[in-house]
Write a protein that holds these residues in place. Structure first.
Motif, PDB file in Angstrom:
ATOM      1  N   LYS A  13       0.755  -1.011  -0.144  1.00  0.00           N
ATOM      2  CA  LYS A  13       0.072  -0.150  -0.120  1.00  0.00           C
ATOM      3  C   LYS A  13       0.862   1.394   0.046  1.00  0.00           C
ATOM      4  CE  LYS A  13      -4.056   2.093   2.169  1.00  0.00           C
ATOM      5  NZ  LYS A  13      -4.900   1.862   3.333  1.00  0.00           N
ATOM      6  N   THR A  52       2.256   4.958  -8.251  1.00  0.00           N
ATOM      7  CA  THR A  52       1.072   5.639  -8.248  1.00  0.00           C
ATOM      8  C   THR A  52       0.022   4.867  -9.065  1.00  0.00           C
ATOM      9  OG1 THR A  52       1.754   7.902  -7.694  1.00  0.00           O
ATOM     10  CG2 THR A  52      -0.457   7.697  -8.608  1.00  0.00           C
ATOM     11  N   ASP A  74      -1.279   1.816  -7.519  1.00  0.00           N
ATOM     12  CA  ASP A  74      -2.073   1.987  -6.382  1.00  0.00           C
ATOM     13  C   ASP A  74      -1.309   1.973  -5.216  1.00  0.00           C
ATOM     14  OD1 ASP A  74      -4.434   2.170  -8.204  1.00  0.00           O
ATOM     15  OD2 ASP A  74      -4.709  -0.195  -8.081  1.00  0.00           O
TER      16      ASP A  74
END
Length: 254
Positions: free
Chosen positions: A154, A184, A187
């Motif tokens: 993440k 990016t 994600d």
């Protein structure tokens, strides 16, 4: 080592991870600092823990202390490679699963390289055992970028090697900007760590990094320290999100 564990001859300090748009604290990284006579730094402490097969127990204690000392923020907690073998971290009693905020397990670049399948398995178990969004992963992005896609972190951290001396007119800036774009698109949010100068801060913001960490903003401390945003930065003014477009009844969005 037994005495260090039993008497907890170690303390936790915290370093803020700062939202580079709002200048607010996003999370804190929890860092271990031994204070017994035998160990003068964390590397010595963990080397002894590895030698005596105690990294799992040490990690469990450090997570308990980290969460106890900073209950109100998301936390980044470092995981030693040997902890993956001992598998204490997947036990339901681990403090990891008791924190009310997100916990980001920060793994060093060598972990996915040397323990890739074990790392993938352990992280899957942790994510499955944790409540919704309470346990995610931070991984580095210095090299071997394929592992970013494989591990689905993440958050991706850009370490000091990429940030030291960074300026917007350098070839390194183009590399950092490219990594941010790639992360990016996968994600993943990006943390630039090791920021020590205003020039580096301005460069990582220009490169599109989402968060920043380093001595320029705050040094590790207990209790968690306040952030000092440098007035000399080009980005001193805090980010103000644009107003939402208003739609009149029966009209069109303006």
């Amino acid at each position: 080592m037994r005495r260090v564990l039993d008497q907890r001859e170690v303390k936790i300090v915290y370093q803020p991870i700062v939202d580079l748009q709002t200048h607010k604290v996003f999370a804190h990284e929890a860092l271990a600092r031994p204070f017994g006579p035998e160990f003068t730094n964390p590397l010595q402490l963990f080397a002894a823990a590895v030698e005596h097969s105690l990294t799992g127990e040490l990690g469990k204690i450090l997570r308990e202390m980290s969460i106890e000392g900073c209950p109100d923020f998301p936390l980044f907690i470092n995981i030693h490679p040997s902890e993956l073998n001992e598998q204490w971290i997947i036990q339901p009693s681990d403090a990891l699963y008791q924190h009310d905020r997100e916990v980001y397990l920060e793994i060093t670049e060598g972990v996915p390289l040397s323990h890739f399948h074990l790392c993938q398995t352990i992280l899957s178990e942790v994510r499955a055992a944790a409540s919704t969004s309470s346990s995610t992963t931070s991984a580095p992005a210095t090299r071997n970028l394929k592992y970013i896609a494989d591990l689905h972190p993440k958050v991706v951290k850009l370490d000091r090697d990429l940030i030291a001396g960074l300026t917007t007119d350098s070839r390194l800036f183009k590399l950092v900007s490219g990594i941010v774009v790639m992360c990016t698109q996968l994600d993943a949010l990006v943390v630039a760590e090791g920021i020590e100068t205003v020039q580096e801060l301005d460069a990582v913001i220009a490169a599109g990094a989402h968060y920043g960490q380093g001595y320029l903003l705050a040094r590790p401390a207990f209790p968690p320290p306040e952030v000092t945003w440098p007035e000399a930065s080009k980005h001193t003014t805090k980010y103000v999100p644009p107003k939402r477009a208003q739609t009149k009844p029966g009209g069109t969005r303006r």
